[in-house]
Scaffold this motif. Sequence first.
Motif, PDB file in Angstrom:
ATOM      1  N   HIS A   4      69.173  43.765  13.766  1.00  0.00           N
ATOM      2  CA  HIS A   4      70.291  43.246  12.770  1.00  0.00           C
ATOM      3  C   HIS A   4      71.531  43.246  13.113  1.00  0.00           C
ATOM      4  O   HIS A   4      72.380  42.563  12.985  1.00  0.00           O
ATOM      5  CB  HIS A   4      69.682  43.785  11.292  1.00  0.00           C
ATOM      6  CG  HIS A   4      70.472  43.512   9.996  1.00  0.00           C
ATOM      7  ND1 HIS A   4      70.062  42.216   9.504  1.00  0.00           N
ATOM      8  CD2 HIS A   4      71.669  43.883   9.591  1.00  0.00           C
ATOM      9  CE1 HIS A   4      70.982  42.151   8.421  1.00  0.00           C
ATOM     10  NE2 HIS A   4      71.803  42.963   8.689  1.00  0.00           N
ATOM     11  N   SER A  38      79.167  47.437   7.453  1.00  0.00           N
ATOM     12  CA  SER A  38      78.181  46.663   6.493  1.00  0.00           C
ATOM     13  C   SER A  38      77.756  47.749   5.191  1.00  0.00           C
ATOM     14  O   SER A  38      78.433  48.458   5.211  1.00  0.00           O
ATOM     15  CB  SER A  38      76.855  46.105   6.961  1.00  0.00           C
ATOM     16  OG  SER A  38      76.249  47.206   7.293  1.00  0.00           O
ATOM     17  N   GLY A  39      76.866  47.235   4.468  1.00  0.00           N
ATOM     18  CA  GLY A  39      76.475  48.155   3.350  1.00  0.00           C
ATOM     19  C   GLY A  39      75.731  49.387   3.801  1.00  0.00           C
ATOM     20  O   GLY A  39      75.675  50.377   3.264  1.00  0.00           O
ATOM     21  N   GLY A  40      75.255  49.076   4.981  1.00  0.00           N
ATOM     22  CA  GLY A  40      74.364  50.417   5.524  1.00  0.00           C
ATOM     23  C   GLY A  40      75.046  51.171   6.751  1.00  0.00           C
ATOM     24  O   GLY A  40      74.497  52.227   7.174  1.00  0.00           O
ATOM     25  N   GLY A  94      80.796  49.897   3.330  1.00  0.00           N
ATOM     26  CA  GLY A  94      80.209  48.970   2.162  1.00  0.00           C
ATOM     27  C   GLY A  94      79.817  49.664   0.813  1.00  0.00           C
ATOM     28  O   GLY A  94      79.923  49.444  -0.134  1.00  0.00           O
ATOM     29  N   PHE A 108      82.550  51.039  -1.123  1.00  0.00           N
ATOM     30  CA  PHE A 108      82.827  49.911  -1.751  1.00  0.00           C
ATOM     31  C   PHE A 108      82.024  49.786  -3.250  1.00  0.00           C
ATOM     32  O   PHE A 108      82.379  49.509  -4.439  1.00  0.00           O
ATOM     33  CB  PHE A 108      82.986  48.527  -1.238  1.00  0.00           C
ATOM     34  CG  PHE A 108      84.164  48.218  -0.667  1.00  0.00           C
ATOM     35  CD1 PHE A 108      85.355  47.664  -1.492  1.00  0.00           C
ATOM     36  CD2 PHE A 108      84.501  48.483   0.833  1.00  0.00           C
ATOM     37  CE1 PHE A 108      86.531  47.424  -0.850  1.00  0.00           C
ATOM     38  CE2 PHE A 108      85.926  48.348   1.362  1.00  0.00           C
ATOM     39  CZ  PHE A 108      86.744  47.761   0.587  1.00  0.00           C
ATOM     40  N   PRO A 141      76.846  43.627  -6.006  1.00  0.00           N
ATOM     41  CA  PRO A 141      77.440  44.448  -5.037  1.00  0.00           C
ATOM     42  C   PRO A 141      79.068  44.465  -5.192  1.00  0.00           C
ATOM     43  O   PRO A 141      79.553  43.466  -5.241  1.00  0.00           O
ATOM     44  CB  PRO A 141      77.210  43.677  -3.625  1.00  0.00           C
ATOM     45  CG  PRO A 141      76.948  42.206  -3.911  1.00  0.00           C
ATOM     46  CD  PRO A 141      76.604  42.269  -5.478  1.00  0.00           C
ATOM     47  N   GLY A 151      81.862  45.408  -3.420  1.00  0.00           N
ATOM     48  CA  GLY A 151      82.850  44.990  -2.380  1.00  0.00           C
ATOM     49  C   GLY A 151      83.715  43.782  -2.994  1.00  0.00           C
ATOM     50  O   GLY A 151      84.821  44.132  -2.990  1.00  0.00           O
ATOM     51  N   PRO A 152      83.141  42.769  -3.229  1.00  0.00           N
ATOM     52  CA  PRO A 152      83.980  41.565  -3.501  1.00  0.00           C
ATOM     53  C   PRO A 152      84.696  41.743  -4.725  1.00  0.00           C
ATOM     54  O   PRO A 152      86.023  41.247  -4.959  1.00  0.00           O
ATOM     55  CB  PRO A 152      83.057  40.430  -3.650  1.00  0.00           C
ATOM     56  CG  PRO A 152      81.630  40.851  -3.075  1.00  0.00           C
ATOM     57  CD  PRO A 152      81.617  42.374  -2.975  1.00  0.00           C
ATOM     58  N   SER A 154      87.501  44.362  -4.183  1.00  0.00           N
ATOM     59  CA  SER A 154      88.485  43.467  -3.460  1.00  0.00           C
ATOM     60  C   SER A 154      89.384  42.566  -4.220  1.00  0.00           C
ATOM     61  O   SER A 154      90.526  42.449  -4.069  1.00  0.00           O
ATOM     62  CB  SER A 154      87.856  42.752  -2.256  1.00  0.00           C
ATOM     63  OG  SER A 154      88.561  41.933  -1.681  1.00  0.00           O
ATOM     64  N   GLY A 166      79.010  42.800   6.440  1.00  0.00           N
ATOM     65  CA  GLY A 166      79.450  42.104   4.925  1.00  0.00           C
ATOM     66  C   GLY A 166      81.019  42.711   4.511  1.00  0.00           C
ATOM     67  O   GLY A 166      81.662  41.975   3.946  1.00  0.00           O
ATOM     68  N   VAL A 167      81.323  43.645   5.060  1.00  0.00           N
ATOM     69  CA  VAL A 167      82.723  44.357   4.747  1.00  0.00           C
ATOM     70  C   VAL A 167      83.851  43.373   5.305  1.00  0.00           C
ATOM     71  O   VAL A 167      84.918  43.258   4.960  1.00  0.00           O
ATOM     72  CB  VAL A 167      82.976  45.648   4.831  1.00  0.00           C
ATOM     73  CG1 VAL A 167      84.427  46.271   4.368  1.00  0.00           C
ATOM     74  CG2 VAL A 167      81.682  46.455   3.902  1.00  0.00           C
ATOM     75  N   ALA A 187      83.973  40.399   5.022  1.00  0.00           N
ATOM     76  CA  ALA A 187      84.302  39.362   4.506  1.00  0.00           C
ATOM     77  C   ALA A 187      85.661  39.884   3.538  1.00  0.00           C
ATOM     78  O   ALA A 187      86.475  38.875   2.856  1.00  0.00           O
ATOM     79  CB  ALA A 187      83.135  39.167   3.200  1.00  0.00           C
ATOM     80  N   ASN A 188      85.980  41.030   3.679  1.00  0.00           N
ATOM     81  CA  ASN A 188      87.273  41.394   2.612  1.00  0.00           C
ATOM     82  C   ASN A 188      88.325  40.757   3.410  1.00  0.00           C
ATOM     83  O   ASN A 188      88.819  40.920   4.675  1.00  0.00           O
ATOM     84  CB  ASN A 188      87.432  42.879   2.780  1.00  0.00           C
ATOM     85  CG  ASN A 188      88.353  43.469   2.079  1.00  0.00           C
ATOM     86  OD1 ASN A 188      89.297  43.408   2.542  1.00  0.00           O
ATOM     87  ND2 ASN A 188      88.071  43.978   1.030  1.00  0.00           N
ATOM     88  N   THR A 217      79.537  36.688   7.451  1.00  0.00           N
ATOM     89  CA  THR A 217      79.723  37.873   7.438  1.00  0.00           C
ATOM     90  C   THR A 217      78.633  38.678   6.641  1.00  0.00           C
ATOM     91  O   THR A 217      77.977  39.804   7.131  1.00  0.00           O
ATOM     92  CB  THR A 217      81.082  38.397   6.617  1.00  0.00           C
ATOM     93  OG1 THR A 217      81.114  37.805   5.391  1.00  0.00           O
ATOM     94  CG2 THR A 217      82.196  37.907   7.504  1.00  0.00           C
ATOM     95  N   ASP A 267      74.568  39.312   4.987  1.00  0.00           N
ATOM     96  CA  ASP A 267      73.328  38.911   5.799  1.00  0.00           C
ATOM     97  C   ASP A 267      72.860  37.570   5.566  1.00  0.00           C
ATOM     98  O   ASP A 267      73.168  36.772   4.569  1.00  0.00           O
ATOM     99  CB  ASP A 267      72.482  39.815   5.196  1.00  0.00           C
ATOM    100  CG  ASP A 267      72.728  41.483   5.502  1.00  0.00           C
ATOM    101  OD1 ASP A 267      73.623  41.587   6.405  1.00  0.00           O
ATOM    102  OD2 ASP A 267      71.776  42.269   4.973  1.00  0.00           O
TER     103      ASP A 267
HETATM  104  O1  KG4 Z   1      76.016  43.192   6.034  1.00  0.00           O
HETATM  105  P1  KG4 Z   1      75.797  43.276   4.498  1.00  0.00           P
HETATM  106  O2  KG4 Z   1      75.440  41.909   3.636  1.00  0.00           O
HETATM  107  O3  KG4 Z   1      74.598  44.008   4.290  1.00  0.00           O
HETATM  108  C1  KG4 Z   1      74.040  45.029   5.251  1.00  0.00           C
HETATM  109  O4  KG4 Z   1      73.746  44.849   6.302  1.00  0.00           O
HETATM  110  O5  KG4 Z   1      74.380  46.134   4.584  1.00  0.00           O
HETATM  111  O6  KG4 Z   1      76.858  43.877   3.834  1.00  0.00           O
HETATM  112  C2  KG4 Z   1      76.958  44.280   2.497  1.00  0.00           C
HETATM  113  C3  KG4 Z   1      78.056  44.973   2.060  1.00  0.00           C
HETATM  114  C4  KG4 Z   1      78.032  45.372   0.529  1.00  0.00           C
HETATM  115  O7  KG4 Z   1      78.189  47.071   0.598  1.00  0.00           O
HETATM  116  C5  KG4 Z   1      79.090  44.594  -0.132  1.00  0.00           C
HETATM  117  O8  KG4 Z   1      79.764  45.260  -1.266  1.00  0.00           O
HETATM  118  C6  KG4 Z   1      80.109  44.571   1.241  1.00  0.00           C
HETATM  119  O9  KG4 Z   1      79.223  44.281   2.051  1.00  0.00           O
HETATM  120  N1  KG4 Z   1      81.058  43.546   1.021  1.00  0.00           N
HETATM  121  C7  KG4 Z   1      82.382  43.645   0.812  1.00  0.00           C
HETATM  122  C8  KG4 Z   1      82.976  42.553   0.455  1.00  0.00           C
HETATM  123  N2  KG4 Z   1      81.912  41.449   0.763  1.00  0.00           N
HETATM  124  C9  KG4 Z   1      80.826  42.199   0.807  1.00  0.00           C
HETATM  125  N3  KG4 Z   1      83.115  44.780   0.807  1.00  0.00           N
HETATM  126  C10 KG4 Z   1      84.574  44.578   0.709  1.00  0.00           C
HETATM  127  N4  KG4 Z   1      85.108  43.534   0.573  1.00  0.00           N
HETATM  128  C11 KG4 Z   1      84.179  42.483   0.398  1.00  0.00           C
HETATM  129  N5  KG4 Z   1      85.039  41.236   0.132  1.00  0.00           N
END
Ligand code: KG4
Length: 349
Positions: A118, A144-146, A171, A174, A186, A188-189, A192, A283-284, A286-287, A314, A316
């Motif tokens: 991944h 990312s989240g993990g 993440g 966040f 979630p 993060g968005p 942000s 995912g982060v 995307a910030n 950005t 998954d």
């Molecule tokens: O990569 P991802 O989709 O899943 C994993 O592989 O973990 O990342 C998800 C993470 C979540 O913690 C989410 O809150 C964060 O990415 N995330 C953000 C934003 N968009 C998604 N964190 C900060 N700002 C954002 N705009």
Amino acid sequence: MIILAIETSCDETAISIVKAEGDLENLDFQLLGSVINSQIKIHEVYGGVFPTLAKREHIKNLPIVYKQTIEEARIKENEIDVVVVTTGPGLEPALWTGINFAKELGEKMKKEVLGVNHMLGHIASVLLTKKTEIDFPALALLVSGGHTELIVLKNWGDKEKIGETKDDAAGEAFDKVARMLGLSYPGGPQVSAIAEEARKNDVKISSLKFPRPMMHTDDFDFSFSGLKTAVLYYIKSLGDKNDDKTKMTIAREFEDAVIDVLIHKTKKAIDRYAPQTLVVGGGVIANKRLREEITNLNKTYPQIKILIPEKNLTTDNATMIAIAGYIEYLKNKEKIVEKELEADGNLEL
Ligand code: KG4
Ligand code: ZN
């Protein structure tokens, strides 16, 4: 060749079909179809992803998402050359659903099934853009989240993790801070968005400064748990004085703290490893503010190529898994070993 990719490592059931051409020095991808079924609404009530529920939903969604992707790509099943699937890292019950579905498809189509990491997918997500190449050595920042990690790639076959988080991923921090602020998963968005609002209206409390944990340590590791706790104590100290304006300020200062640390450690790694390319993913990324700060690195390091994935790649998705799958296929095609695919929640790059 036509690649069908399956991603079920967390709470997104995603399938993509990608046409991939070229060799490792000259990769070319065309997205034919991509469908993502997000379970966010289902997990929202738990404030995080509930693995057994995720598994149940993936099993239900996979055949539907598969049919939709085939239709969107306007291809016939027998045109697919290889099936690729995420085998880790992620939630094992969720990963198994994708692996089993991929195996069944492979058997039915009499096509090979390849396992993909991944995190390699998050790195590869920058390559969908036309004419984008990664020049090696490259540095990858994955958030990312993990995971929160820095990886040095000498080439596609030689990767070294030089730093990672000692506790929470960025993440995850966040998401937890969002919960403290009464925002839904979630987070993060949403964190942000209100941080952005605070910046636009110049809302701040000048005395408010959260810690930047491990920012000046002599390594490339991260830690976000202390920052999260600092936010919690601050919120507790406010009692019922925590109005919307205060929440916006907390979000702004928290986001600044996370980004300061990420940028500082990335710069340190660039200074040490002198990469030709900086790749970011997860995912982060995307910030909005983080994207701006990463782009700004170009002023300090004009010699480095900076690659940031399109915003919809950005978080998954299976398109990045298809791209990473093609890279794995090219790397191994002389010596593909038929090995039984297994889920590995902690799979390393
Ligand atoms: O990569 P991802 O989709 O899943 C994993 O592989 O973990 O990342 C998800 C993470 C979540 O913690 C989410 O809150 C964060 O990415 N995330 C953000 C934003 N968009 C998604 N964190 C900060 N700002 C954002 N705009
Ligand atoms: Zn991810």
